[in-house]
Design a protein around this motif. Sequence first.
Motif, PDB file in Angstrom:
ATOM      1  N   MET B 213       0.842  -1.198   0.000  1.00 34.57           N
ATOM      2  CA  MET B 213       0.000   0.000   0.000  1.00 34.57           C
ATOM      3  C   MET B 213       0.869   1.238   0.000  1.00 34.57           C
ATOM      4  O   MET B 213       1.891   1.280   0.645  1.00 34.57           O
ATOM      5  CB  MET B 213      -0.848   0.018   1.274  1.00 34.57           C
ATOM      6  CG  MET B 213      -1.955  -0.977   1.253  1.00 34.57           C
ATOM      7  SD  MET B 213      -3.282  -0.418   0.198  1.00 34.57           S
ATOM      8  CE  MET B 213      -3.815   1.007   1.088  1.00 34.57           C
ATOM      9  N   VAL B 214       0.411   2.226  -0.732  1.00 35.05           N
ATOM     10  CA  VAL B 214       1.157   3.483  -0.728  1.00 35.05           C
ATOM     11  C   VAL B 214       0.513   4.415   0.271  1.00 35.05           C
ATOM     12  O   VAL B 214      -0.706   4.544   0.318  1.00 35.05           O
ATOM     13  CB  VAL B 214       1.129   4.113  -2.134  1.00 35.05           C
ATOM     14  CG1 VAL B 214       1.787   5.452  -2.100  1.00 35.05           C
ATOM     15  CG2 VAL B 214       1.819   3.195  -3.098  1.00 35.05           C
ATOM     16  N   ASN B 215       1.338   5.055   1.086  1.00 38.51           N
ATOM     17  CA  ASN B 215       0.777   5.834   2.174  1.00 38.51           C
ATOM     18  C   ASN B 215       0.115   7.120   1.734  1.00 38.51           C
ATOM     19  O   ASN B 215      -0.855   7.562   2.326  1.00 38.51           O
ATOM     20  CB  ASN B 215       1.887   6.164   3.184  1.00 38.51           C
ATOM     21  CG  ASN B 215       2.299   4.911   3.916  1.00 38.51           C
ATOM     22  OD1 ASN B 215       1.471   4.033   4.105  1.00 38.51           O
ATOM     23  ND2 ASN B 215       3.546   4.813   4.299  1.00 38.51           N
ATOM     24  N   GLU B 216       0.668   7.743   0.701  1.00 45.58           N
ATOM     25  CA  GLU B 216       0.091   9.025   0.324  1.00 45.58           C
ATOM     26  C   GLU B 216      -1.307   8.831  -0.243  1.00 45.58           C
ATOM     27  O   GLU B 216      -1.542   7.964  -1.052  1.00 45.58           O
ATOM     28  CB  GLU B 216       0.979   9.699  -0.722  1.00 45.58           C
ATOM     29  CG  GLU B 216       2.407   9.866  -0.260  1.00 45.58           C
ATOM     30  CD  GLU B 216       3.388   9.301  -1.262  1.00 45.58           C
ATOM     31  OE1 GLU B 216       3.404   9.795  -2.383  1.00 45.58           O
ATOM     32  OE2 GLU B 216       4.097   8.351  -0.906  1.00 45.58           O
ATOM     33  N   LEU B 217      -2.230   9.661   0.187  1.00 49.87           N
ATOM     34  CA  LEU B 217      -3.616   9.433  -0.205  1.00 49.87           C
ATOM     35  C   LEU B 217      -3.952  10.005  -1.565  1.00 49.87           C
ATOM     36  O   LEU B 217      -4.849   9.531  -2.226  1.00 49.87           O
ATOM     37  CB  LEU B 217      -4.547  10.061   0.840  1.00 49.87           C
ATOM     38  CG  LEU B 217      -4.610   9.280   2.147  1.00 49.87           C
ATOM     39  CD1 LEU B 217      -5.418  10.058   3.162  1.00 49.87           C
ATOM     40  CD2 LEU B 217      -5.243   7.930   1.911  1.00 49.87           C
ATOM     41  N   ASP B 218      -3.247  11.048  -1.957  1.00 51.39           N
ATOM     42  CA  ASP B 218      -3.673  11.689  -3.205  1.00 51.39           C
ATOM     43  C   ASP B 218      -2.928  11.149  -4.410  1.00 51.39           C
ATOM     44  O   ASP B 218      -2.821  11.794  -5.428  1.00 51.39           O
ATOM     45  CB  ASP B 218      -3.478  13.205  -3.095  1.00 51.39           C
ATOM     46  CG  ASP B 218      -2.025  13.544  -2.798  1.00 51.39           C
ATOM     47  OD1 ASP B 218      -1.672  14.722  -2.874  1.00 51.39           O
ATOM     48  OD2 ASP B 218      -1.258  12.622  -2.470  1.00 51.39           O
ATOM     49  N   VAL B 219      -2.392   9.955  -4.271  1.00 55.35           N
ATOM     50  CA  VAL B 219      -1.666   9.371  -5.392  1.00 55.35           C
ATOM     51  C   VAL B 219      -2.604   8.482  -6.193  1.00 55.35           C
ATOM     52  O   VAL B 219      -3.214   7.570  -5.659  1.00 55.35           O
ATOM     53  CB  VAL B 219      -0.479   8.533  -4.854  1.00 55.35           C
ATOM     54  CG1 VAL B 219       0.064   7.663  -5.945  1.00 55.35           C
ATOM     55  CG2 VAL B 219       0.584   9.433  -4.309  1.00 55.35           C
ATOM     56  N   LYS B 220      -2.716   8.753  -7.487  1.00 54.12           N
ATOM     57  CA  LYS B 220      -3.571   7.914  -8.337  1.00 54.12           C
ATOM     58  C   LYS B 220      -2.701   6.827  -8.930  1.00 54.12           C
ATOM     59  O   LYS B 220      -1.766   7.104  -9.675  1.00 54.12           O
ATOM     60  CB  LYS B 220      -4.107   8.777  -9.482  1.00 54.12           C
ATOM     61  CG  LYS B 220      -5.552   9.050  -9.448  1.00 54.12           C
ATOM     62  CD  LYS B 220      -5.974   9.607 -10.795  1.00 54.12           C
ATOM     63  CE  LYS B 220      -7.457   9.850 -10.796  1.00 54.12           C
ATOM     64  NZ  LYS B 220      -7.838  10.723 -11.885  1.00 54.12           N
ATOM     65  N   GLN B 221      -3.045   5.597  -8.612  1.00 56.19           N
ATOM     66  CA  GLN B 221      -2.166   4.523  -9.060  1.00 56.19           C
ATOM     67  C   GLN B 221      -2.756   3.753 -10.207  1.00 56.19           C
ATOM     68  O   GLN B 221      -3.957   3.628 -10.331  1.00 56.19           O
ATOM     69  CB  GLN B 221      -1.983   3.518  -7.930  1.00 56.19           C
ATOM     70  CG  GLN B 221      -1.152   4.015  -6.800  1.00 56.19           C
ATOM     71  CD  GLN B 221      -0.998   2.909  -5.813  1.00 56.19           C
ATOM     72  OE1 GLN B 221      -0.565   1.820  -6.151  1.00 56.19           O
ATOM     73  NE2 GLN B 221      -1.391   3.163  -4.597  1.00 56.19           N
ATOM     74  N   GLN B 222      -1.860   3.186 -10.969  1.00 50.06           N
ATOM     75  CA  GLN B 222      -2.286   2.272 -12.023  1.00 50.06           C
ATOM     76  C   GLN B 222      -1.416   1.045 -11.906  1.00 50.06           C
ATOM     77  O   GLN B 222      -0.211   1.166 -11.705  1.00 50.06           O
ATOM     78  CB  GLN B 222      -1.992   2.901 -13.382  1.00 50.06           C
ATOM     79  CG  GLN B 222      -3.163   3.469 -14.090  1.00 50.06           C
ATOM     80  CD  GLN B 222      -2.767   3.903 -15.481  1.00 50.06           C
ATOM     81  OE1 GLN B 222      -1.642   3.758 -15.901  1.00 50.06           O
ATOM     82  NE2 GLN B 222      -3.718   4.451 -16.186  1.00 50.06           N
ATOM     83  N   ILE B 223      -2.019  -0.102 -12.067  1.00 50.14           N
ATOM     84  CA  ILE B 223      -1.209  -1.322 -12.096  1.00 50.14           C
ATOM     85  C   ILE B 223      -1.203  -1.810 -13.530  1.00 50.14           C
ATOM     86  O   ILE B 223      -2.258  -2.072 -14.098  1.00 50.14           O
ATOM     87  CB  ILE B 223      -1.792  -2.378 -11.148  1.00 50.14           C
ATOM     88  CG1 ILE B 223      -1.737  -1.837  -9.730  1.00 50.14           C
ATOM     89  CG2 ILE B 223      -0.981  -3.659 -11.246  1.00 50.14           C
ATOM     90  CD1 ILE B 223      -2.189  -2.814  -8.692  1.00 50.14           C
ATOM     91  N   ARG B 224      -0.038  -1.903 -14.100  1.00 50.83           N
ATOM     92  CA  ARG B 224       0.020  -2.193 -15.526  1.00 50.83           C
ATOM     93  C   ARG B 224       0.739  -3.498 -15.785  1.00 50.83           C
ATOM     94  O   ARG B 224       1.862  -3.714 -15.349  1.00 50.83           O
ATOM     95  CB  ARG B 224       0.780  -1.071 -16.239  1.00 50.83           C
ATOM     96  CG  ARG B 224       0.060   0.246 -16.123  1.00 50.83           C
ATOM     97  CD  ARG B 224       0.665   1.253 -17.008  1.00 50.83           C
ATOM     98  NE  ARG B 224       0.336   0.949 -18.394  1.00 50.83           N
ATOM     99  CZ  ARG B 224       0.360   1.865 -19.351  1.00 50.83           C
ATOM    100  NH1 ARG B 224       0.690   3.095 -19.048  1.00 50.83           N
ATOM    101  NH2 ARG B 224       0.096   1.544 -20.588  1.00 50.83           N
TER     102      ARG B 224
END
Lengths: 358, 641
Positions: B213-224
């Motif tokens: 999990m990434v701690n920063e909340l405002d990070v939009k992630q994509q799994i590619r």
Amino acid sequence: MPGADKNTDLSERIEAFLADLKRGGTGAGPLRGSAETARETTALLRRITAQARWSSAGDLMEIIRKEGRRMTAAQPSETTVGNMVRRVLKIIREEYARSRGSSEETDQQESLHKLLTSGGLSEENFRQHFPTLKANVIEAINELLTELEGTTYNIAMQALEHIHSNEVIMTIGRSRTVEDFLKDAARKRKFHVIVAECAPFCQGHKMATSLSQAEIETTVIPDAAIFAVMSRVNKVIIGTQTVLANGGLRAVNGTHTLALAAKHHSTPLIVCAPMFKLSPQVPYFPFSPSHSYEQRSVTHSLWWVRREILSKVNVYCPVFDYVPPELITLFISNIGGNAPSYIYRLMSELYHPEDHEL
Amino acid sequence: MSGKGGKQSRSGGGRKGADDQEEEEQPLQAVLIADSFNRRFFPITKDQPRALLPLGNVAMIDYTLEFLTSTGVQETFVFCCWMSHKIKEHLLKSKWCRPTSPNTVHIITSDLYRSLGDVLRDVDAKNLVRYDFVLVYGDVVSNIDVTQALQEHKHRRKVEKNISVMTMVFKESSPGHKSRCEEDDIIVAMDTKSQRVLHYQKTQGLKKLQFPMVNELDVKQQIRHDLLDCHISICSPQVAELFTDNFDYQTRNDFVRGMLVNEEILGNQIHMHVTKDGYGARVSNLLMYDSVSSDLIRRWVYPLTPEANFTDREGPPCTHSRHNVYRGPGVSLGHGSQMVENVLIGCGTSIGADCHISNSVIGSNCNIGDNVTLDCAYVWNHVTISKNVTISQSVVCDRVEIREGVRLNKQCVLAYNVLIGPNVSLPDGTVVSMHHPDEEEEEDDDEFLSDGDADASQSKEKNKQKGMCQVLKVFELEVLGTLQRGLEENIGCDNLVVEVNSLKYAYNITLREVMQMLTRVVLEFPFQQQQGVQLSAAQYATVLLPRWAPLFKNYVKKAQDHLDCLSAFEEHFLEQEKHWPAMIKVLMSMYQLEILEEELIMRWFSQGATTDKGRQLRKNQGLQKFIKWLEEAEDESSEDE
């Protein structure tokens, strides 16, 4: 040693130019129009004339021919390079003939009369040395360069004769010559332009944007709509990549469609092409792919297709079309308007028959 | 030992001007590693380094250098290890080392390189790179223009003060695409806005993946998972330093994972650039060779096409005809022969009558007889093929002679100078080479996951193995002694555990081996007794095992440990056939003492035996009854729940 330096400098420039040519078609290198290529080729040839070691016209022609072969081999589809080389060779012949003092009309046409009267002395081996030859040739090449710079302007100047008010003009893809032609006419006349987008590269979009910025009313249509819209069109004005020796065109793909549609509706098809695009090549069938198309990055749109299918699929993406001369009404070049049937004559004035094959 | 291949590049590094001016003057440098540090192409690469193997009749390293030059690299450092003299010779003759080349090539050779990490440490030690550089392998074929990725990289570094360390270049490509190498398959979690890599993992063979999990909340992630690794990276000069700091980084994979793990501590980030239009792939094994070759012929890698002659070879280039048929100068085709599609034929080759060639590459100066069928065949130079031969999906190296009537089935490899006799049919996957197979090492499975493994000398490995055996024997005796003493002196299990652990460190044994050894020793204990009472099987089960149960439980924790223990168990009993009756009792008591779990016993049993004896063991009546009882017990317990 300054001589050696000059030589390496010269070869460096030639190598750089060749490399540029080879990569020129990809989009990776700087994208150049044919006018730029022609100018750079001529400048390079002038440099070769100035810096290379040669003692007679024959030597110089040999050197230029050799470099010319390399340059045309680097990018066969870029015909302006070969055209400029042939022009320079013609210049050298002319200057040589002038220095020798003989008339300018040296065995251009093998007429029956000439055959009878000349009697076997048609072999010129260009071995005589003239000290002023170099300067003359360079001056003539400079004139050629000036001519090259003025081509677009000269063509655009003729626009008012051909475009009248409230006309609907159709064009395809993007041609700088046609763009300037239309913009020049727009200064005095009001008319409407329909641009066929010319998929898959869709260069027509750029053309339309540019024209509309010059306050010309422009409409973009897909290629499939060309025939449907053609009945409303007064004239078709197109550019081309090359004008072939028989008066035909090698133009961007989709042009043949446009030409056929225009013929069907008896709409005049005007081709704006500067003289440096005139090439002594003739079309031959089946068209060899390296002369008629290259595969560009657009095929990557199919990259997502799965392995088993992709291995059975061959993707062809032609870049150029051949348009036969019967479909063309008029050629507008920097020396004026000409019919397609007159092209052979123009060519004989530009190039020497022995130079057709480099 | 380093050699220079051309004049010095005009670098503007020494200027003291405004920062912007200096930035603009930075020439782009590249580090090209002309060695793959693995043996995927053995035995072909015994004679010729991988970077010089022909792909479409052009050496692979030429493609890489052309890619670098056309993307604007002005200075390239080529690092060679295996067969470096050949690579050096080739490069010095090529157009890259001419004085007029825009890309200056420096060749650096050393026999000590074992991995990418070693090369980069050398780069740092020699202080070769001053600015951002492009890092590639010698077998990368690409037409990607990295200037955009480079701009992004430089911009990031300027804006965020050198936090971004590396930008990896990927190509968007659907999973299962044939140009995606299965061994190199990756899955990446990225931050959509900043293109930062959050998690990077190789997926070969894995069915389950975990993402932190990434701690920063405002990070939009994509799994590619739709990325093809081009093995092209834009690195900052810090990368070389980081490799020197961390001695155990061997491959780029290690580096990326290390950076991601230590992100909070070191603050370095890795970014990525995804290209849709370019083509980039690495020829890392024979399947990729096939794939990249066919992509090349179908012109996916424009402008690096076979007829472009970008290496400036002497002589006329080959001509390109319809259906992607390329013919070099001097090719003669017999009557009735067909080159169907996607065929590349080198110069001077003569092809006989009635041949059928498709999807193949044939080198120069080959002689192909009549009635030959080539499909997906890669035939290199100076090969003689007699009549009535069929080759499908195979590689035939230089100077091979194939006599008549030979049939090469899929995925065969004929290495240099081989002669195959008349009327031979080779089954799928045959490799024929002039080098004796004993000379080679066997490949470990580890090579699939990391591309940094290399072990140059054969004898070193053998010695190491012998040494290991001796150490294990001593360890075994020590453990036996410990247990004996434990029994005699009534030592508690905790102390025994401590003793065994200390023995483990003393002899440098892995935990897995400790556990297996322990099982063996315990099982053999009754039979090792020299003096004292001879224990019968039953006594053994009831007395000794409970005593040592805690000892076992300390080591047998994860599922894999259970299976290891059982395999040691099986091994022991395979050796001692007469003790099979005791086996059941031992197994039963181990189960009841909760040393082994029923699920894993079942799994071990159903895994099937590899040897005849193993199968016999499993057929043993007692064992089968036990397993059945286990199954029923399992059902009952699950019903209860």
